[in-house]
Structure formats: C-alpha cells, structure tokens
Design a protein around this motif. Structure first.
Motif, PDB file in Angstrom:
ATOM      1  N   THR A  27      30.882  39.512   9.274  1.00 51.65           N
ATOM      2  CA  THR A  27      29.573  40.133   9.086  1.00 51.65           C
ATOM      3  C   THR A  27      29.510  41.433   9.898  1.00 51.65           C
ATOM      4  O   THR A  27      30.471  41.795  10.575  1.00 51.65           O
ATOM      5  CB  THR A  27      28.446  39.167   9.515  1.00 51.65           C
ATOM      6  OG1 THR A  27      27.180  39.742   9.177  1.00 51.65           O
ATOM      7  CG2 THR A  27      28.500  38.896  11.013  1.00 51.65           C
ATOM      8  N   SER A  81      21.717  37.713  16.097  1.00 57.71           N
ATOM      9  CA  SER A  81      21.748  38.112  14.693  1.00 57.71           C
ATOM     10  C   SER A  81      21.757  36.878  13.805  1.00 57.71           C
ATOM     11  O   SER A  81      22.586  35.981  13.976  1.00 57.71           O
ATOM     12  CB  SER A  81      22.992  38.963  14.410  1.00 57.71           C
ATOM     13  OG  SER A  81      23.209  39.104  13.024  1.00 57.71           O
ATOM     14  N   ASP A  82      20.858  36.848  12.839  1.00 55.25           N
ATOM     15  CA  ASP A  82      20.878  35.778  11.850  1.00 55.25           C
ATOM     16  C   ASP A  82      22.127  35.881  10.981  1.00 55.25           C
ATOM     17  O   ASP A  82      22.667  34.869  10.529  1.00 55.25           O
ATOM     18  CB  ASP A  82      19.629  35.843  10.971  1.00 55.25           C
ATOM     19  CG  ASP A  82      18.368  35.420  11.725  1.00 55.25           C
ATOM     20  OD1 ASP A  82      18.509  34.827  12.822  1.00 55.25           O
ATOM     21  OD2 ASP A  82      17.261  35.678  11.222  1.00 55.25           O
ATOM     22  N   HIS A  83      22.577  37.104  10.717  1.00 52.51           N
ATOM     23  CA  HIS A  83      23.791  37.290   9.925  1.00 52.51           C
ATOM     24  C   HIS A  83      24.985  36.660  10.643  1.00 52.51           C
ATOM     25  O   HIS A  83      25.830  36.000  10.009  1.00 52.51           O
ATOM     26  CB  HIS A  83      24.044  38.784   9.693  1.00 52.51           C
ATOM     27  CG  HIS A  83      23.080  39.417   8.759  1.00 52.51           C
ATOM     28  ND1 HIS A  83      23.199  39.335   7.384  1.00 52.51           N
ATOM     29  CD2 HIS A  83      21.959  40.148   8.998  1.00 52.51           C
ATOM     30  CE1 HIS A  83      22.193  39.984   6.808  1.00 52.51           C
ATOM     31  NE2 HIS A  83      21.429  40.492   7.765  1.00 52.51           N
ATOM     32  N   ASP A  85      24.858  34.234  12.843  1.00 52.32           N
ATOM     33  CA  ASP A  85      24.689  32.781  12.817  1.00 52.32           C
ATOM     34  C   ASP A  85      25.141  32.206  11.477  1.00 52.32           C
ATOM     35  O   ASP A  85      25.810  31.153  11.433  1.00 52.32           O
ATOM     36  CB  ASP A  85      23.220  32.422  13.062  1.00 52.32           C
ATOM     37  CG  ASP A  85      22.762  32.759  14.472  1.00 52.32           C
ATOM     38  OD1 ASP A  85      23.643  32.919  15.350  1.00 52.32           O
ATOM     39  OD2 ASP A  85      21.547  32.870  14.697  1.00 52.32           O
ATOM     40  N   ARG A  86      24.792  32.882  10.391  1.00 57.12           N
ATOM     41  CA  ARG A  86      25.195  32.396   9.072  1.00 57.12           C
ATOM     42  C   ARG A  86      26.711  32.473   8.892  1.00 57.12           C
ATOM     43  O   ARG A  86      27.324  31.597   8.276  1.00 57.12           O
ATOM     44  CB  ARG A  86      24.481  33.188   7.975  1.00 57.12           C
ATOM     45  CG  ARG A  86      23.008  32.828   7.823  1.00 57.12           C
ATOM     46  CD  ARG A  86      22.443  33.387   6.526  1.00 57.12           C
ATOM     47  NE  ARG A  86      22.347  34.846   6.575  1.00 57.12           N
ATOM     48  CZ  ARG A  86      21.266  35.506   6.993  1.00 57.12           C
ATOM     49  NH1 ARG A  86      20.204  34.837   7.426  1.00 57.12           N
ATOM     50  NH2 ARG A  86      21.251  36.822   6.993  1.00 57.12           N
ATOM     51  N   GLU A  89      28.260  29.573  10.652  1.00 58.66           N
ATOM     52  CA  GLU A  89      28.024  28.322   9.934  1.00 58.66           C
ATOM     53  C   GLU A  89      28.893  28.226   8.686  1.00 58.66           C
ATOM     54  O   GLU A  89      29.360  27.141   8.314  1.00 58.66           O
ATOM     55  CB  GLU A  89      26.541  28.213   9.548  1.00 58.66           C
ATOM     56  CG  GLU A  89      25.610  28.022  10.742  1.00 58.66           C
ATOM     57  CD  GLU A  89      24.149  28.077  10.346  1.00 58.66           C
ATOM     58  OE1 GLU A  89      23.876  28.255   9.133  1.00 58.66           O
ATOM     59  OE2 GLU A  89      23.285  27.955  11.231  1.00 58.66           O
TER      60      GLU A  89
END
Length: 314
Positions: A27, A81-83, A85-86, A89
């Motif tokens: 990312t 960052s949510d990006h 984290d994704r 995952e």
C-alpha cells in the motif's frame, strides 16, 4: 510494516508498479519519475506487510531491479493508516511469524564478517573469561559471555545452510576459524605473563575450583543448553525480539570454554584444557544445528524460496 524503496530502470517501472498494485500486502504506493540519478531511473516506494515482503522482493528481483537498480527496506515503527491495516490483514500469515529472508541474510552476513572489530570483541571476551576463571568469578564469566560476538557467525552458518548460501557459510566459518584461535592465542600469552608475574598461580586457580567448573564439566546438558540457545537466538533474529539475544549470550559456554582452554593449557592442566575445547565444539555444533532446524521448520510455511545471489565482497 516495512517501507520499500526501489530504484527502477525506466523501462521496468510499469512492471514493478504492477507487482505492487496486484499484491494485497502493499500500500501507500508512490512514483517519482526520473528521481534517481545513480543508477538512473524512477523511484518507486511502498509500504508492505512483513509477511508479504519475501514474495514482493522475489517478484522485483525477477525483473532484475536488484541488478540494474536497487531495492532497500526499512522498518516502520509507527503507521497510522487504514490502508496499512487492510494490507496487513490481507497479507497471508502473521507478521510476527514472517521471515524476511533477504533481511536475515543481509543482517547475518554483516555480523559474520571477519573484521578487526569482531576479533577485538572476541579477544576481549576470552580475556575476561580467563580473569573470571582465575578469580573464580561467575559475574566476570557472564560479562565475557555478553561481550562475545560469536553468535552472529553461528547464526550466519545456520542461515547459509538452510538458504544454500555457501558464500555466507564460508564467510562465517572463516570468521570463527580465525577468530577463536587468535583470541585463544592472545589469552595464552596473557596467561603466560600472569604466570610469570605470579598473577596466575596454578594451585590457586585450579586447586579447588568451585563456581566455574561448569565450563569444562561435560554432560548431556551442555548440548541441550546449546541447542535451546541456538533455537532462541534464531527466533529472536527472525522476530525482531532482540532483547532475547542477551539471554542467548549468557546461556552458552563458547567464550568461557575458549578462555578456559587457553588458561589451562598454559598452566599445564591438559585434561581440563581438552574438556574445555570439547565443550566449545559441542556448543558450536549445538547452536548451529538447532538454529538451522528452527529455520527449516519456519521455512516450510513460506510461500517462496530463498534467492541464491552471492554476497558482495564488501
């Protein structure tokens, strides 16, 4: 997360971007056209999940970017960052269990160089061990264990055996093969000087040893402790739990055995000198065997093999 930076030849930039776009573990992709001066090319940056790093590096190396450009990795301490984290995952596996083989090879390769610094630390450690033996001081022996730098080359041999990086095995073996004899020779000269000046007296040093007899006292526990330490050490290296390495250093009887053998041989205690050398050999073999076994077990879950590019001579 790790930060990846790649200097890409312009004609291969799109292919490198495609690798990073397609992988769910990457990312924060950044492209700077023409930013690289030497070697010339484009600069591509991305944040990658640790468990995805090996696969991404392998794909970039297939494009020849490591040969005609360059790839570097840096650890990200904090990422908000949510990006990110994704991406973590979505990447297969657990980041805490992932081994970045290129990082491990580079790290152990650097620590296994037969440098003056390595030799100085090993020699000082052996001298400290000799003093600890002469004064019957376990605290000084522990200090010698911590100062000793020998785990780096031992880990490098294990990594080289598993990764079939014979250049790494050779470099580490040379470091140990030169390092221990030189350190023991210097310790022997120190012991001779101590015996001549009366600092080291055979009867006082070996007459009624008490707390440091474990150094030459051979038993099945010698191999068991060495193997447990080797396993813990390589787990520490591969999981970035560096604090655990201190426990490894003070668990094995490598440096103390080398110092004991040098001191005992000068003072005529040949039986103890021989047992100390055997203790040293058992510890070296046990550490490497256990470390290699742990790496083999952890490697079975990897999605890609280890690259076989030789280390640079520098």
């Amino acid at each position: 997360m790790l930060h990846l930076r790649a200097v890409c030849p312009a004609e291969r930039t799109e292919a490198a971007l495609d690798v990073l776009r397609r992988h769910a573990g990457a990312t924060h992709l950044v492209l700077l056209r023409g930013a690289a001066v030497e070697p010339p090319g484009d600069l591509v940056e991305a944040d990658v999940a640790r468990e995805a790093t090996d696969e991404i590096l392998a794909a970039l190396c297939e494009l020849g970017i490591d040969r005609d450009g360059g790839v570097t990795l840096e650890v990200i301490d904090t990422s908000l960052s949510d990006h990110a984290d994704r991406a973590e995952e979505a990447a297969p596996g657990d980041g805490s269990d992932a081994i970045v083989w290129e990082e491990l090879i580079s790290r152990t390769g650097e620590e296994s160089k037969p440098s003056w610094t390595f030799q100085a630390f090993l020699t000082i450690a052996c001298l400290l061990a000799a003093v600890g033996i002469a004064t019957d001081s376990p605290v000084t022996i522990v200090g010698a264990m911590v100062v000793g730098p020998e785990f780096g080359p031992l880990a490098a041999i294990a990594v080289g055996l598993v990764a079939r990086r014979w250049d790494l095995v050779k470099r580490a073996a040379v470091a140990l093969g030169i390092g221990f004899p030189v350190a023991m020779a210097v310790t022997a000269v120190f012991a001779l000087a101590g015996a001549f000046t009366g600092l080291f007296d055979r009867a006082a040093v070996f007459g009624d040893q008490h707390q440091v007899d474990f150094i030459y006292d051979l038993s099945a526990y010698s191999l068991i402790v060495a193997m447990l330490a080797g396993a813990a050490g390589v787990l520490s290296l591969t999981s970035a739990k560096s604090a655990a390495l201190v426990g490894v250093f003070i668990s094995v009887t490598t440096v103390p055995a080398a110092g004991y053998a040098a001191l005992a041989s000068v003072l005529g205690e040949w039986d103890r000198a021989g047992k100390s050398l055997l203790q040293l050999l058992i510890n070296l073999i046990g550490i490497v065997a256990a470390a290699a076994l742990v790496l083999l077990i952890r490697r079975r879950g990897a999605t890609d093999g280890v690259t076989t590019r030789p280390l640079s001579s520098g």
